[in-house]
Scaffold this active site. Structure first.
Site, PDB file in Angstrom:
ATOM      1  N   ASP A   1       0.819  -1.206   0.000  1.00 18.70           N
ATOM      2  CA  ASP A   1       0.000   0.000   0.000  1.00 18.70           C
ATOM      3  C   ASP A   1       0.859   1.264   0.000  1.00 18.70           C
ATOM      4  O   ASP A   1       2.025   1.250   0.397  1.00 18.70           O
ATOM      5  CB  ASP A   1      -0.890   0.035   1.251  1.00 18.70           C
ATOM      6  CG  ASP A   1      -1.987  -1.011   1.230  1.00 18.70           C
ATOM      7  OD1 ASP A   1      -1.945  -1.895   0.358  1.00 18.70           O
ATOM      8  OD2 ASP A   1      -2.874  -0.948   2.096  1.00 18.70           O
TER       9      ASP A   1
ATOM     10  N   HIS B   1       3.713  -2.314   3.151  1.00 23.12           N
ATOM     11  CA  HIS B   1       3.756  -0.957   2.601  1.00 23.12           C
ATOM     12  C   HIS B   1       5.112  -0.706   1.960  1.00 23.12           C
ATOM     13  O   HIS B   1       6.143  -0.841   2.626  1.00 23.12           O
ATOM     14  CB  HIS B   1       3.504   0.080   3.704  1.00 23.12           C
ATOM     15  CG  HIS B   1       2.208  -0.105   4.434  1.00 23.12           C
ATOM     16  ND1 HIS B   1       2.055  -1.042   5.438  1.00 23.12           N
ATOM     17  CD2 HIS B   1       1.006   0.505   4.290  1.00 23.12           C
ATOM     18  CE1 HIS B   1       0.807  -0.993   5.884  1.00 23.12           C
ATOM     19  NE2 HIS B   1       0.149  -0.069   5.213  1.00 23.12           N
TER      20      HIS B   1
END
Length: 754
Positions: free
Chosen positions: A462, A626
């Site tokens: 992400d 992430h």
């Protein structure tokens, strides 16, 4: 006999293909080999030492393959193979792999992973039952070969007189200690602990303690060593355990013990307290004074953390060992130490003039300012104070200003001032594009938290692209891995992803061309449950426009920031109307909490613990990480890929793990000329330029030099590169002009951010 000959001929043919220059053929050969090893037709190998040894040698060679998928498939074959090996061949393969762990020319994590796979697959003793003949034979091979390699240097097989091979747990002058080797030791003890002899347990304990005693071992290695100690000591006899405690007391009592070493020793006490409270209980009165004595050291702030680590397990010990000490005195001592640590920490952290300070906390997965802000009634903004004037931004702490800390999304308060999130992507809006729902994967208002196909793991990243994303793509290319990127359009002050001259568009194109799945993570990472329906629509549609400007289409998959998209707020229904699959996860690596070399092991442990909960034949996983965090890209991801492979899982995209074909992953915008989604395949064999040169098999797409390959075979983003003479097979070539053109001035007239 005829069947055996046919199987042997098949095996010989597959082994010969492992030398083929085509990586796909090598992979498919190993896949066929795995099927044979898992079938009863290969049972004869246990009586055929020549054939089994030849097969083992072929797999060992495949472990050194430069293609990641081939390596992973070879690892999968090792598990079923070792149960087909004669005892002589098992010892030989353990010997070869353990010797490879000391190599200076290969990635030693591969042979260490292979050893873990083999040890895990071997027959092991069952609790409450005498060991079977197969388990005893397996232990014999491990005891003869692997335990000595873990505990000391051993004579080399090179034939040189006096030559030795360094022990797997000994410190290497160039590489330091190996956490992978410690994991091998842990697996040996987990599988064969009840059979290990007293001398073997002592030797393993001493090898691990030599790491804990070393101040330069590093946090990650030390944590693995502590895990190893907690695995070993439950198998100690009472006499062994007493001797071990006496040794700890001696070290804690020594004036020569450094502060770092003392921390490690206190953590060791905590580890054994947790792993074997019954044995530890009688020794608590002996150890407690030395642990508490650490609180008197001048630099005690670090010691407190480890003392509290020890304290965590006291309630278990007391419940298990009530008769060994007076509870009220023990509780008083622990409470006093806890207060001392807590008070000391507060005194240390609050310097002069800091009483009125306020720290901005780090938000989940996003980079925020950590500077301290003065309490000041002037220039305030937010629900109580209202909006900032002019172009000033309202920071997350409620102050007006124009710095990056004030204006960057998602921290900037979009309702109370200007934010970089208000920057509108150029190009026509996407709100009129049909939202046809196809396939079997549910759309909003349903949320998807797990995969449907067993044996698959979908890694997702992400908040990118970011400065580490190119390194991540290089790593994924190295392993031939496919993942899913949830793209945020304009966060962390990076600017809109479709901005000419910035690297983001080129990276996103590279993601697509490399076969990764691209999904939406909103425009500026706002909490979709806390903003208005109109603002939610902006968050999704603006990101669609930016991605359409890059790819010619936009995703049908999305993940809400902070995993926040509630039915009560109307968010889930809104996602359904816009035609999105709402993707959550069932493994959170918590990498945003562990983004330092000393802490990233925490995320590795989370991932490993979850993956070990079920076999690949029973479960699949959807994982969140992430790519804005350095340790995620440069440390955690490779660990996860290796663990996935060693566990027999297959790494896939989210669409793949939901059995959704790639044609359902995107919506095409037919109103634009450029469409990478339509005009290119999912993969490319071209390598990304590393020095700015391009042409033939080198592409500019995804490089830091620019996406276009000019007629001079150089990458760039000007008309010289992207205009006349641009080479479409080695980069991006717009139909007219190039990246130096101004972006489209069209606005999304049907929606606004207010």
């Amino acid at each position: 006999m005829a069947d055996r000959q046919a199987v042997q001929q098949n095996l010989n043919g597959l082994l010969s293909k492992l030398d083929d220059p085509d990586a796909d053929l090598r992979y498919m050969s190993l896949n066929d080999l795995l099927s044979i090893l898992n079938s009863s037709s290969s049972a004869y190998l246990v009586h055929d030492q020549y054939s089994s040894s030849r097969l083992a040698d072929g797999l060992l060679k495949a472990l050194d393959d430069q293609h990641g998928d081939v390596q992973n498939q070879a690892l999968k074959c090792l598990g079923p193979l070792v149960n087909r090996l004669p005892s002589e061949s098992l010892g030989a393969i353990l010997e070869k792999l353990s010797n490879l762990t000391s190599s200076q020319t290969i990635d030693t994590s591969v042979p260490n992973t292979a050893l873990r796979v083999i040890v895990t697959a071997l027959p092991r003793p069952q609790a409450g039952q005498p060991p079977s003949q197969d388990a005893s034979a397996a232990y014999s091979a491990v005891s003869k070969v692997l335990v000595p390699r873990l505990t000391r240097s051993t004579p080399s097989q090179s034939g040189r007189r006096g030559s030795v091979v360094k022990g797997m747990l000994e410190k290497d002058s160039s590489k330091g200690f190996s956490s992978d080797a410690i994991d091998v030791l842990i697996q040996v003890v987990v599988c064969f602990g009840p059979l290990l002899k007293e001398a073997e347990l002592n030797a393993l304990q001493k090898s691990v303690m030599s790491i804990i005693d070393n101040d330069t071992a590093g946090t990650v290695v030390t944590k693995r060593a502590l895990a190893a100690i907690s695995t070993i000591v439950p198998h100690f006899s009472e006499a062994q355990f007493s001797n071990f405690v006496d040794d700890l007391v001696s070290r804690l009592n020594s004036q020569r013990t450094s502060i770092v070493h003392r921390r490690h020793l206190i953590a060791t006490v905590g580890s054994i307290a947790r792993s074997t409270p019954t044995k530890f209980g009688p020794h608590l009165p002996t150890l407690a004074p030395y642990v508490f004595g650490a609180l008197g050291i001048t630099s005690f702030s670090g010691i407190c953390g480890f003392s509290l680590y020890f304290i965590k397990y006291i309630s278990v010990i007391i419940r298990t060992n009530r008769h060994h000490f007076k509870m009220h005195l023990i509780w008083f001592a622990f409470a006093a130490s806890f207060v001392a640590c807590s008070t000391g920490r507060n005194i240390i952290s609050l310097g002069p003039g800091r009483e009125g300070s306020r720290a901005i906390l780090e938000l989940h997965g996003n980079i925020t300012s950590t500077s301290l802000l003065r309490r000041d009634a002037q220039n305030r903004c937010g629900p109580t104070f209202g909006k900032c004037s002019g172009t000033h931004c309202c920071s997350t702490a409620g102050y007006c200003g124009v710095t990056k800390s004030h204006c960057q999304s998602p921290d900037c308060q979009i309702d109370y001032g200007h934010c970089d999130a208000h920057t509108t992507p150029g190009g026509p809006p996407t709100d009129q594009i049909p939202r046809t729902k196809v396939g079997k994967v549910p759309y909003g208002p349903h949320a998807i938290r797990s995969c449907v196909a067993p044996g698959k793991v979908a890694l997702t990243f992400d908040d990118g692209p970011n400065k580490y994303t190119q390194d991540l793509l290089d790593l994924l290319d190295k392993y031939g891995a496919k993942v899913t990127f949830f793209i945020t359009g304009n966060n962390n002050a990076k600017g809109p992803i479709d901005t000419p001259g910035m690297p983001w568009a080129s990276l996103i194109e590279r993601m697509y061309r490399s076969g990764h799945q691209i999904a939406s993570h909103t425009w500026s990472h706002q909490d979709l449950s806390k903003i208005t329906p109109r603002q939610r629509r902006v968050q999704m549609l603006w990101n669609e426009v930016a991605l359409r400007n890059i790819l010619g289409g936009f995703p049908t998959y999305m993940r809400p920031p902070y995993s926040s998209c509630t039915r009560e707020s109307g968010c889930m229904d809104d996602m359904g109307v816009l035609g999105y699959h709402v993707i959550l996860y069932d493994i959170d690596t918590e990498d945003y909490r562990h983004d330092s070399p000393n802490d990233i092991q925490g995320s590795k442990d989370i991932f490993d613990k979850n993956l070990a909960r079920a076999k690949a034949t029973e479960k699949s996983w959807l994982v969140i990480a992430h790519d804005v965090h350095e340790q995620t890209v440069h440390n955690l991801t490779e660990h996860m890929m290796k663990t996935i492979a060693s566990g027999g899982f297959k790494l896939v995209t989210v669409g793949d793990c939901l059995n959704d074909p790639p044609e359902n992953w995107y919506r095409i915008d037919d109103s634009v000329d450029k469409s990478i989604i339509r005009k290119t395949g999912l993969t490319t064999s071209n390598a990304v330029s590393r020095d700015g040169r391009c042409g033939q098999s080198i592409t500019c797409t995804g490089s830091k030099f620019g996406p276009c390959c000019g007629k001079n075979n150089r990458c760039g983003n000007t008309l010289k590169h992207c205009g006349t003479g641009c080479q479409p097979n080695a980069g991006v070539c717009p139909r007219s002009g190039g990246a130096s053109e101004k972006p489209h001035d069209g606005k999304l007239s049907t929606i606004s951010v207010e």
